[in-house]
Design an enzyme around this catalytic site. Structure first.
Site, short mmCIF file in Angstrom:
data_model
loop_
_atom_site.label_atom_id
_atom_site.label_comp_id
_atom_site.label_asym_id
_atom_site.label_seq_id
_atom_site.Cartn_x
_atom_site.Cartn_y
_atom_site.Cartn_z
N SER A 42 0.83 -1.20 0.00
CA SER A 42 0.00 0.00 0.00
C SER A 42 0.86 1.25 0.00
CB SER A 42 -0.91 0.00 1.24
OG SER A 42 -1.45 1.28 1.48
N SER A 76 1.48 16.94 30.57
CA SER A 76 1.11 15.94 29.56
C SER A 76 0.64 16.66 28.30
CB SER A 76 0.00 15.02 30.07
OG SER A 76 -1.22 15.74 30.17
N HIS A 113 6.99 6.96 13.45
CA HIS A 113 8.05 7.66 12.70
C HIS A 113 9.35 6.87 12.79
CE1 HIS A 113 5.74 11.65 13.48
NE2 HIS A 113 5.27 11.01 12.43
N ALA A 172 15.63 24.12 31.57
CA ALA A 172 16.29 25.20 30.82
C ALA A 172 15.41 26.43 30.69
CB ALA A 172 16.68 24.69 29.44
N GLY A 173 14.14 26.33 31.06
CA GLY A 173 13.27 27.51 31.02
C GLY A 173 12.10 27.43 30.07
N ARG A 188 -12.08 12.34 15.75
CA ARG A 188 -11.38 12.50 14.47
C ARG A 188 -11.88 13.76 13.79
NH1 ARG A 188 -7.23 12.10 11.30
NH2 ARG A 188 -7.09 10.46 9.75
#
Length: 1098
Positions: free
Chosen positions: A258, A786, A757, A779-780, A377
């Site tokens: 596919s 979440s 991915h 680091a800020g 969706r």
């Protein structure tokens, strides 16, 4: 996924086959599975019974020596006993528990400890790293601290001198020489065979030879189309602790056939929570949310379907998941999450219809298993998809909750796990696009430039993108990369060339241009090497325009020098070549590569060349990017309803960068709901090595005064996010940035999971999403707890900027209305139009061709044959076997009657005149009529009319004589009572024997007795027997009503048998004449009677 681990046996086979002779000793080994017969194994590998042996599992288990999973220096009996004790037994490795099923046996190589070494090659974005230490083996310790390193750039090959000077400083004499030759050959093999990781520990280096004892490796699976001949058939085993299931193999096979992406990994067959998620990024986020809410131990699967799978493919995918889900019941019932982001180009309704088919098929099992379904969706045609899902929910008999883009993407997980109440389902939106109403085009007038955009683009109204000129090709051996350009890639006058015949994407870009009030379309031309130069028609608003299409990219570039962007829709096999060609044109500054699955070595070469030339690459494996009010790449942003819903027709103050293309649309929605909108967004792509990084785009955004805040959506795998951490620490980035890395669930699984991915897999603790989120927060960066809270975090930062006056809201200006395409309006069911044609016999639109509703595969598998196929196409039903056999007999006996009959004669004459097959065949078929071949219909009609009127056979004969008409189907030139026609006899006997009843044939035979009493050649001929028997079949088989039978007789069905059968004979005559090489036919004079008018004779 690109980098896939292989078994040790597979790796050693590749080394045996492709290392040059003499580089090392041949790897001797034997593989053992639960099906192995030891006697056969010894026959294949006689050394098993004569040498000391080593045996170990071959199932991607790391540190086997430390785990006590290696038996050294034993004999065959010892090996067999050791394997038998462990075969199919559970083994704990870290958090994973799995069964040992694959083992590898090798000869024991006696050696001193100081002969052991370690070598490893691994790939990264900028090149390859070679590690070597002269101390190898089980107790190697901290490799990073001990090993010497040789860094190689892309396309760079090491010399033996380099290897000796850099890696082999602790080796001497012949061992050093042999090791240098081996490592050089090993690296060449590594590159040529598209390895991504190769580790040998220990590597035994003696004065005489080199021995590869223990090996671990990964291949770039996307390179199969390049390396199949070298690799052979590669079996990629699952990570230890997870067995490969046939359902996973089925989905993998479906995926390979596919253009869409279909992935399935079973984590826990007995799990209560199952997912069916659209999109690689979304699938990770749903898994994250389930785990964060305490569902990790109950999560049954990970998977995704994306890339616009068809209804049939989605049906097969859904059916597979439902099969697994309903195998066992759970006392609390089970949950199915049908989730996804806002699709860019996938037709949601088509995919949902596939899912609905599967749900209906499994209705009983779903009820028995107490399944609850939660759906969220959006995207193209999502309203219809949600409607279909809601409708089926009312009939399934189980709870089905359906939501669209008005609901946060992962909210359904909280609902399913009882963490938040289930709201009343929202009313479906009554609109799906911004329609152009009558007169709307006139009121809109020419494209109006929105006032607050004038200042932003006042300096860029003409010419190219405000970026420095590209670097020219260097003549030297190396090119120093240009400094990172932090200016803008796109502006309101950006022009692009599209590689590929992607008409839907182009039309979407033009519609976006129009709604953004661009003065001119952003698509200047298309390149498509498989056709000649031509023009393709598109819409600009309600007007039609022509976009040129070129066969040659050089022609397109030459004729459109104003273009500086190329959007490459080439397939994974040709994307590399087309991108390399594009890099040869200095006018191009940005290239978007859409294809997923380009081999990593090729991608790295593209990145290197693009960096040297100062070209920005977006992708591979991306949907692209969007700059509201200015330009969008391909399908980015989805359909017009989503562009309007997310206000992408004008710029906001927030710029984002994401890996996931699917999630970019979700970010568009999230940002538009919580801020004044998107200024620019780019999906850099899901492959391991995206052409540009997060930092490339974040710095562009940061240095643009119009951008007030940044959003980063990273993911598990890779270390690019740490560049952002460093930029925050060094104050290179001072604008507020909201960041979240998806894939936090990875650490909760007992075995390694490769997410959707290719780059979404952590190879070290530093690459985990949890570590990245922690580092970003320290680091800020503004990091939510979440993904569920990402929108709230964005809103909080935006509100603070609003209060501080950093962001000043601008007046909303309504966009021009954009007409909807007719085809899409019809797809949505908004309009109706009478069809130009109607058909009821076949349908080629779905996954499989249908004959009268029957899949072609079933036609073949059930052996319907020609007769059965005719019954479907001519009569729209399956006829009983005797009927289909009769049809085939009719075709056989009517196929040919010699070359002298008019049809065959015409075919032969036409063939000999040099005409083609179709012309010659048609010339013969045109002779068929009342005088030639028309007797079948005529016989059927005359005999049935007489029979239906109740005429006695004698009355029928007398009546025809009085009318002066011949009885069709009676009489033959040669055959008679004394010389019967065998064809007639065979058909007559078959019909009498197998047909249920034959009243019309019996009637015709009585007529024959009367006619033959006058002349013996007035027999019932082939036309007659077929005609009357066919009427008996239609009337008495039980398959047709009387009305249907009469209709089939009257519309010429019976004569169709003669046409079809005789076509076979005519084609035979055509082929025969061609084979005999017969010349032009001229009729002889002596066979023509020349009769001239008498008054002209002298």
């Amino acid at each position: 996924m690109s980098a896939k681990a292989i078994r040790e046996a597979t790796g050693k086979t590749l080394l045996n086959n492709h290392l040059p002779s003499g580089a090392s000793a041949t790897c001797r080994f034997a593989s053992v599975t639960e099906d192995t017969k030891w006697s056969d194994l010894v026959q294949q590998h006689p050394w098993l019974s004569t040498e000391k042996l080593v045996v170990k599992p071959d199932q991607l288990i790391k540190r086997r020596g430390k785990l006590g999973l290696i038996k050294v220096g034993t004999d065959l009996a010892g090996v067999q006993s050791w394997v038998d004790e462990r075969m199919n037994k559970d083994q704990q490795v870290g958090k994973a528990v799995g069964k040992l099923r694959n083992f590898i046996i090798e000869p024991f190589v006696p050696h001193d400890q100081d002969a052991e070494a370690y070598v490893c090659i691994y790939s990264h974005r900028h090149g390859d790293t070679l590690l070597f230490t002269h101390e190898g083996g089980v107790d190697i310790g901290d490799v990073d601290a001990k090993a010497l390193k040789l860094e190689l750039g892309i396309d760079e090959r090491p010399t033996e001198a380099q290897i000796k000077d850099t890696l082999l400083v602790h080796l001497k004499g012949s061992r050093k020489e042999k090791a240098a030759v081996f490592i050089k050959a090993l690296y060449n093999l590594y590159v040529d065979l598209y390895f991504t990781y190769l580790e040998i520990n220990p590597l035994v280096i003696t004065d005489n030879d080199i021995y590869i004892l223990d090996l671990a490796a990964k291949l770039d699976a996307t390179a199969e189309f390049l390396c199949k001949a070298k690799w052979g058939d590669i079996n990629y085993p699952p990570p230890f602790g997870r067995d490969a299931l046939p359902e996973e193999a089925f989905i993998a096979d479906l995926d390979s056939k596919s253009g869409a992406s279909l992935k399935l990994t079973i984590l826990n067959e007995k799990g209560r929570i199952w997912t069916m998620v659209a999109g690689g990024g979304a699938s990770v986020i749903y898994s994250d949310t389930i785990c964060e809410l305490g569902g990790a131990s109950e999560l049954a699967n990970y998977g995704e379907y994306s890339g616009a799978p068809s209804e049939q493919q989605t049906y097969e995918y859904a059916k597979t998941i439902l099969t697994l889900m309903t195998k066992e019941k759970h006392p609390d019932g089970k949950i199915l999450i049908v989730g996804g982001g806002i699709a860019n180009f996938t037709n949601v309704a088509a995919t949902f219809k596939g899912i609905v088919r599967a749900l209906q098929e499994y209705q009983t099992k779903l009820i028995e298993g107490k399944i609850s379904i939660y759906v969220r969706r959006a995207g193209p045609n999502y309203q219809e998809g949600l409607r279909v899902m809601r409708e089926v929910g009312k009939t399934l008999g189980i709870p089905v909750f359906v939501f669209g883009n008005e609901t946060h993407m992962t909210a359904i997980v909280s609902m399913a796990l009882g963490k938040r109440p289930i709201p009343k389902e929202p009313t479906a939106e009554s609109h799906t696009a911004n329609f152009l109403l009558p007169g709307g085009q006139n009121t809109a007038g020419p494209p109006v430039e929105i006032s607050y955009l004038k200042e932003m683009f006042s300096s860029n109204l003409k010419g190219q993108s405000p970026r420095p000129e590209r670097k020219s090709e260097s003549s030297g051996p190396t090119v120093t990369p240009v400094a990172k350009d932090t200016k803008q890639l796109f502006h309101k006058n950006t022009k692009a060339i599209i590689w590929g015949m992607q008409t839907r994407a182009v039309q979407g870009m033009l519609d976006f241009d129009f709604v953004c009030s661009r003065a001119e379309p952003s698509v200047a031309a298309m390149v498509y090497p498989f056709t000649g130069d031509h023009k393709q028609k598109f819409y600009w608003g309600h007007k039609e325009i022509l976009v040129p299409v070129y066969k040659s990219m050089a022609d397109a570039m030459k004729k459109h020098p104003e273009t500086d962007v190329l959007i490459n829709f080439a397939s994974l096999r040709s994307a590399y070549d087309s991108t390399i060609e594009t890099l040869g044109f200095p006018q191009i500054r940005t290239i978007a590569i859409i294809a997923e699955g380009i081999p990593e070595n090729m991608t790295r070469i593209l990145i290197k060349k693009a960096t040297e030339l100062g070209v920005s690459i977006i992708g591979p494996a991306t949907v692209g990017g969007i700059k509201p009010g200015c330009f969008k790449i391909g399908n980015t942003g989805g359909m017009m309803d989503n562009i309007l819903h997310s206000k992408l027709y004008r710029p906001g103050s927030v710029a984002y960068v994401s890996r996931s293309g699917g999630m970019s649309n979700e970010l568009n929605n999230l940002i538009s709901h919580n801020t004044d909108g998107v200024y620019e967004g780019v999906a850099i792509g899901g492959d391991r090595y995206p052409g540009t990084t997060f930092m490339d785009h974040l710095l562009r955004y940061h240095d643009n005064p119009e951008v007030k805040m940044l959003v980063l959506l990273g993911e598990v795998g890779g270390v690019e996010e740490y560049e952002v951490v460093e930029a925050l620490k060094t104050k290179r980035i001072v604008k507020p940035i909201v960041a979240w890395c998806i894939g936090t669930c990875a650490g909760m699984f007992s075995s390694e999971v490769q997410f959707g991915h290719a780059g979404a897999c952590a190879n070290a603790e530093r690459e985990t999403a949890v570590s990245k989120n922690k580092a970003l927060s320290q680091a800020g960066a503004h990091v939510p707890s979440s993904f569920d809270e990402l929108g709230e975090e964005v809103k909080k930062v935006y509100q603070k900027l609003l209060q501080e006056g950093v962001i000043v809201p601008k007046e909303e200006v309504p966009p021009p209305t954009v007409p909807m395409d007719f085809s899409w309006a019809r797809e949505l069911g908004l309009i109706r139009k009478p069809a130009s044609f109607m058909t009821s016999i076949s349908d080629e639109r779905g996954q499989e061709l249908l004959y009268a509703g029957m899949p072609i595969s079933a036609v073949l598998e059930q052996g319907l044959g020609i007769g059965g196929t005719l019954s479907l196409l001519w009569f729209q039903r399956r006829l009983p076997p005797y009927a289909t056999t009769f049809l085939e007999m009719c075709l056989m006996v009517t196929a040919d009657h010699g070359p002298a009959v008019s049809g065959a004669h015409n075919t032969i004459v036409c063939t000999r005149a040099g005409k083609d097959l179709v012309s010659s065949l048609v010339s013969g078929l045109l002779t068929i009529g009342d005088r030639f071949g028309g007797a079948l219909d005529g016989a059927a009609r005359q005999f049935s009319e007489a029979f239906d009127k109740g005429l006695l056979p004698m009355e029928f004969v007398n009546d025809m004589r009085k009318k002066g008409q011949l009885i069709m189907g009676i009489g033959h030139r040669v055959k008679s009572l004394n010389n019967p026609d065998k064809r007639v006899e065979i058909i007559k006997n078959f019909v009498k024997k197998d047909f249920p009843t034959t009243p019309l044939l019996d009637y015709a035979l009585e007529v024959e007795k009367i006619t033959t009493s006058k002349k013996p050649n007035l027999i019932l001929n082939v036309d007659g027997v077929i005609g009357v028997a066919f009427v008996d079949l239609l009337r008495n088989s039980g398959s047709f009503t009387r009305e249907e039978a009469e209709e089939y007789i009257n519309i010429g069905t019976i004569n169709g048998l003669f046409v079809l059968g005789r076509s076979m004979g005519f084609i035979g005559h055509y082929l025969d004449q061609k084979r005999l090489k017969q010349g032009l036919y001229r009729h002889p004079w002596d066979d023509i009677s020349y009769v001239m008018p008498e008054h002209y004779s002298s």
